[in-house]
Motif scaffolding. Structure first.
Motif, PDB file in Angstrom:
ATOM      1  N   LYS A  61       0.802  -1.280   0.027  1.00 11.97           N
ATOM      2  CA  LYS A  61      -0.010  -0.066   0.036  1.00 11.97           C
ATOM      3  C   LYS A  61       1.008   1.212  -0.153  1.00 11.97           C
ATOM      4  CE  LYS A  61      -3.823   2.199   2.460  1.00 11.97           C
ATOM      5  NZ  LYS A  61      -4.874   2.057   3.595  1.00 11.97           N
ATOM      6  N   GLY A  62       0.434   2.260  -1.004  1.00 10.88           N
ATOM      7  CA  GLY A  62       1.103   3.410  -0.898  1.00 10.88           C
ATOM      8  C   GLY A  62       2.338   3.437  -2.194  1.00 10.88           C
ATOM      9  N   ALA A  63       2.798   2.356  -2.411  1.00  9.48           N
ATOM     10  CA  ALA A  63       3.685   2.239  -3.704  1.00  9.48           C
ATOM     11  C   ALA A  63       3.232   2.621  -4.914  1.00  9.48           C
ATOM     12  CB  ALA A  63       4.080   0.921  -3.866  1.00  9.48           C
ATOM     13  N   ALA A  64       3.968   3.569  -5.492  1.00  6.37           N
ATOM     14  CA  ALA A  64       3.265   4.126  -6.761  1.00  6.37           C
ATOM     15  C   ALA A  64       4.385   4.213  -8.079  1.00  6.37           C
ATOM     16  CB  ALA A  64       3.140   5.750  -6.605  1.00  6.37           C
ATOM     17  N   PHE A  65       3.890   3.894  -9.268  1.00  6.72           N
ATOM     18  CA  PHE A  65       4.846   3.847 -10.538  1.00  6.72           C
ATOM     19  C   PHE A  65       4.177   4.885 -11.464  1.00  6.72           C
ATOM     20  CE2 PHE A  65       5.144   1.949 -14.764  1.00  6.72           C
ATOM     21  CZ  PHE A  65       6.471   1.870 -14.790  1.00  6.72           C
ATOM     22  N   HIS A  66       5.162   5.730 -11.801  1.00 13.88           N
ATOM     23  CA  HIS A  66       4.798   6.824 -12.845  1.00 13.88           C
ATOM     24  C   HIS A  66       5.526   6.546 -14.087  1.00 13.88           C
ATOM     25  CE1 HIS A  66       3.354   9.615  -9.703  1.00 13.88           C
ATOM     26  NE2 HIS A  66       4.245   8.811  -8.840  1.00 13.88           N
ATOM     27  N   TRP A  67       4.593   6.818 -15.426  1.00 17.87           N
ATOM     28  CA  TRP A  67       5.345   6.731 -16.592  1.00 17.87           C
ATOM     29  C   TRP A  67       5.043   7.719 -17.374  1.00 17.87           C
ATOM     30  CZ3 TRP A  67       0.932   4.383 -15.534  1.00 17.87           C
ATOM     31  CH2 TRP A  67      -0.183   4.689 -16.312  1.00 17.87           C
ATOM     32  N   ASP A  68       5.779   8.189 -18.596  1.00 15.42           N
ATOM     33  CA  ASP A  68       5.900   9.253 -19.678  1.00 15.42           C
ATOM     34  C   ASP A  68       6.272   8.359 -20.841  1.00 15.42           C
ATOM     35  OD1 ASP A  68       5.254  11.234 -20.857  1.00 15.42           O
ATOM     36  OD2 ASP A  68       5.934  12.907 -19.562  1.00 15.42           O
ATOM     37  N   GLY A  69       5.398   8.005 -21.644  1.00 21.48           N
ATOM     38  CA  GLY A  69       6.059   7.406 -22.959  1.00 21.48           C
ATOM     39  C   GLY A  69       5.374   8.033 -24.127  1.00 21.48           C
ATOM     40  N   ASN A  70       5.473   7.200 -25.068  1.00 22.31           N
ATOM     41  CA  ASN A  70       5.018   7.600 -26.480  1.00 22.31           C
ATOM     42  C   ASN A  70       3.430   7.423 -26.437  1.00 22.31           C
ATOM     43  OD1 ASN A  70       4.350   4.879 -26.658  1.00 22.31           O
ATOM     44  ND2 ASN A  70       6.214   4.386 -27.943  1.00 22.31           N
ATOM     45  N   ASP A  71       3.040   7.633 -27.687  1.00 25.59           N
ATOM     46  CA  ASP A  71       1.531   7.702 -27.937  1.00 25.59           C
ATOM     47  C   ASP A  71       1.005   6.329 -27.572  1.00 25.59           C
ATOM     48  OD1 ASP A  71       1.662  10.298 -28.646  1.00 25.59           O
ATOM     49  OD2 ASP A  71       1.606   9.829 -30.882  1.00 25.59           O
ATOM     50  N   ASP A  72       1.512   5.068 -27.639  1.00 27.90           N
ATOM     51  CA  ASP A  72       0.838   3.896 -27.226  1.00 27.90           C
ATOM     52  C   ASP A  72       0.675   3.676 -25.836  1.00 27.90           C
ATOM     53  OD1 ASP A  72       1.196   2.968 -30.029  1.00 27.90           O
ATOM     54  OD2 ASP A  72       3.254   2.285 -29.852  1.00 27.90           O
ATOM     55  N   VAL A  73       1.742   4.300 -24.952  1.00 27.74           N
ATOM     56  CA  VAL A  73       1.419   4.267 -23.348  1.00 27.74           C
ATOM     57  C   VAL A  73       0.942   5.429 -22.830  1.00 27.74           C
ATOM     58  CG1 VAL A  73       3.067   2.104 -23.588  1.00 27.74           C
ATOM     59  CG2 VAL A  73       3.889   4.724 -23.167  1.00 27.74           C
ATOM     60  N   GLY A  74       1.260   6.620 -23.483  1.00 26.02           N
ATOM     61  CA  GLY A  74       0.636   7.708 -22.744  1.00 26.02           C
ATOM     62  C   GLY A  74       1.532   8.214 -21.595  1.00 26.02           C
ATOM     63  N   ALA A  75       0.870   8.832 -20.614  1.00 22.36           N
ATOM     64  CA  ALA A  75       1.391   9.187 -19.474  1.00 22.36           C
ATOM     65  C   ALA A  75       0.472   8.855 -17.955  1.00 22.36           C
ATOM     66  CB  ALA A  75       2.016  10.619 -19.353  1.00 22.36           C
ATOM     67  N   GLY A  76       1.075   8.481 -17.072  1.00 23.29           N
ATOM     68  CA  GLY A  76       0.017   8.397 -16.005  1.00 23.29           C
ATOM     69  C   GLY A  76       0.676   7.666 -14.643  1.00 23.29           C
ATOM     70  N   SER A  77      -0.123   7.263 -13.690  1.00 16.99           N
ATOM     71  CA  SER A  77       0.518   6.477 -12.446  1.00 16.99           C
ATOM     72  C   SER A  77      -0.392   5.499 -12.120  1.00 16.99           C
ATOM     73  CB  SER A  77       0.651   7.515 -11.539  1.00 16.99           C
ATOM     74  OG  SER A  77      -0.573   8.129 -11.160  1.00 16.99           O
ATOM     75  N   MET A  78       0.261   4.717 -11.465  1.00 18.17           N
ATOM     76  CA  MET A  78      -0.391   3.621 -10.632  1.00 18.17           C
ATOM     77  C   MET A  78      -0.169   3.786  -9.192  1.00 18.17           C
ATOM     78  SD  MET A  78      -0.500   0.111 -13.136  1.00 18.17           S
ATOM     79  CE  MET A  78       1.507   0.101 -13.070  1.00 18.17           C
ATOM     80  N   THR A  79      -0.994   3.546  -8.400  1.00 17.95           N
ATOM     81  CA  THR A  79      -0.901   3.513  -6.887  1.00 17.95           C
ATOM     82  C   THR A  79      -1.528   2.536  -6.246  1.00 17.95           C
ATOM     83  OG1 THR A  79      -0.591   5.926  -7.184  1.00 17.95           O
ATOM     84  CG2 THR A  79      -0.743   4.904  -4.774  1.00 17.95           C
ATOM     85  N   ILE A  80      -0.809   1.742  -5.449  1.00 20.23           N
ATOM     86  CA  ILE A  80      -1.303   0.585  -4.613  1.00 20.23           C
ATOM     87  C   ILE A  80      -2.230   1.101  -3.655  1.00 20.23           C
ATOM     88  CG2 ILE A  80      -1.140  -1.457  -3.034  1.00 20.23           C
ATOM     89  CD1 ILE A  80       1.483  -2.084  -4.797  1.00 20.23           C
ATOM     90  N   ILE A  81      -3.726   0.749  -3.592  1.00 20.27           N
ATOM     91  CA  ILE A  81      -4.417   1.312  -2.347  1.00 20.27           C
ATOM     92  C   ILE A  81      -4.880   0.444  -1.555  1.00 20.27           C
ATOM     93  CG2 ILE A  81      -5.281   3.493  -3.756  1.00 20.27           C
ATOM     94  CD1 ILE A  81      -7.537   1.992  -4.629  1.00 20.27           C
ATOM     95  N   GLU A  82      -4.799  -0.873  -1.988  1.00 20.87           N
ATOM     96  CA  GLU A  82      -4.906  -1.865  -1.020  1.00 20.87           C
ATOM     97  C   GLU A  82      -4.152  -3.032  -1.343  1.00 20.87           C
ATOM     98  OE1 GLU A  82      -8.870  -4.771   0.358  1.00 20.87           O
ATOM     99  OE2 GLU A  82      -9.285  -2.873  -0.689  1.00 20.87           O
ATOM    100  N   SER A  83      -3.547  -3.850  -0.220  1.00 17.18           N
ATOM    101  CA  SER A  83      -2.646  -4.903  -0.206  1.00 17.18           C
ATOM    102  C   SER A  83      -3.012  -5.784   0.630  1.00 17.18           C
ATOM    103  CB  SER A  83      -1.337  -4.352  -0.390  1.00 17.18           C
ATOM    104  OG  SER A  83      -0.459  -5.517  -0.358  1.00 17.18           O
ATOM    105  N   SER A  84      -3.620  -6.735   0.406  1.00 15.49           N
ATOM    106  CA  SER A  84      -3.930  -8.159   1.152  1.00 15.49           C
ATOM    107  C   SER A  84      -3.072  -9.093   0.940  1.00 15.49           C
ATOM    108  CB  SER A  84      -5.443  -8.533   0.767  1.00 15.49           C
ATOM    109  OG  SER A  84      -5.923  -9.420   1.802  1.00 15.49           O
ATOM    110  N   PRO A  85      -2.099  -9.429   1.734  1.00 13.17           N
ATOM    111  CA  PRO A  85      -1.155 -10.671   1.458  1.00 13.17           C
ATOM    112  C   PRO A  85      -1.893 -11.897   1.152  1.00 13.17           C
ATOM    113  CG  PRO A  85      -0.633  -9.379   3.483  1.00 13.17           C
ATOM    114  CD  PRO A  85      -2.118  -8.779   2.971  1.00 13.17           C
TER     115      PRO A  85
END
Length: 210
Positions: free
Chosen positions: A96-120
């Motif tokens: 929880k709280g880990a985030a991944f950001h990307w900024d790429g070409n037109d195929d992937v665009g730009a944005g982020s992913m953030t884990i908001i819940e993590s149940s082992p």
């Protein structure tokens, strides 16, 4: 005094005809736009895309891969679309709280992913935010359900359709477009976790045979 006379100057027939054609064209365009807007507005307000597969690996082995964005490069179907994309991490290494950001070409665009819940060994829920090619947000989940010596993994995405998303759905099959990528990613993940589980399974089998 001479009586004043008024002279009515009428537009030539050609000009009147051109004006009439233009008015009809504008009216037709307005009706088309209004009709299209109505069709778009009538599209579903929510969406859900989901794909599943069974993996010959423990829930803990699979969870370790999906709970850490640093591992996604090995199996995510989108990261390979732009090897030169700018990627960076924020927050804790995993969970929880880990985030991944990307900024790429037109195929992937730009944005982020953030884990908001993590149940082992059970569930990883992620907030997915796009900033390019257009702003949009949705939720993705990777759930793991043990099934004997195997585990069923389900990758899903769901959220609300804004006007742009509804318009996009008219020309693209969103379920197929995203679903096909989910199938690719799950196949890659399956290969990775099963290769990691194999040595352990062999060792346990050897131990039992002694």
């Amino acid at each position: 005094m001479p009586e004043s006379t008024e002279t009515n100057i009428e537009a030539p027939p050609t000009e009147r005809k051109s004006s009439s054609v233009l008015s009809k064209a504008v009216l037709a365009l307005v009706l088309i736009v209004a009709g299209l807007a109505t069709v778009i507005a009538m599209q579903p307000s929510e969406f859900r895309v989901e794909r599943s597969t069974t993996m010959a690996a423990s829930a803990s082995t699979i969870f370790a891969e999906v709970n850490d964005f640093h591992h996604w490069e090995a199996w995510s179907p989108w990261l390979e679309l732009d090897p030169n994309a700018k990627n960076w991490f924020e927050g804790p290494p995993s969970g929880k709280g880990a985030a991944f950001h990307w900024d790429g070409n037109d195929d992937v665009g730009a944005g982020s992913m953030t884990i908001i819940e993590s149940s082992p060994n059970d569930l990883v829920r992620i907030q997915l935010d796009f900033t390019r090619p257009f702003e949009d947000s949705s939720t993705t989940e990777l759930s793991i359900v043990p099934a004997g010596d195997e585990s069923k993994v389900t990758w899903s995405m769901y959220g609300k359709n804004n006007f742009i998303s509804k318009a996009f759905c008219l020309v693209m099959d969103m379920d197929k477009m995203i679903g096909d990528k989910y199938e690719e990613g799950l196949a890659s993940l399956k290969s990775i976790v099963e290769s990691k589980a194999q040595p352990k399974d062999s060792a346990e089998a050897n131990k039992e045979s002694e």
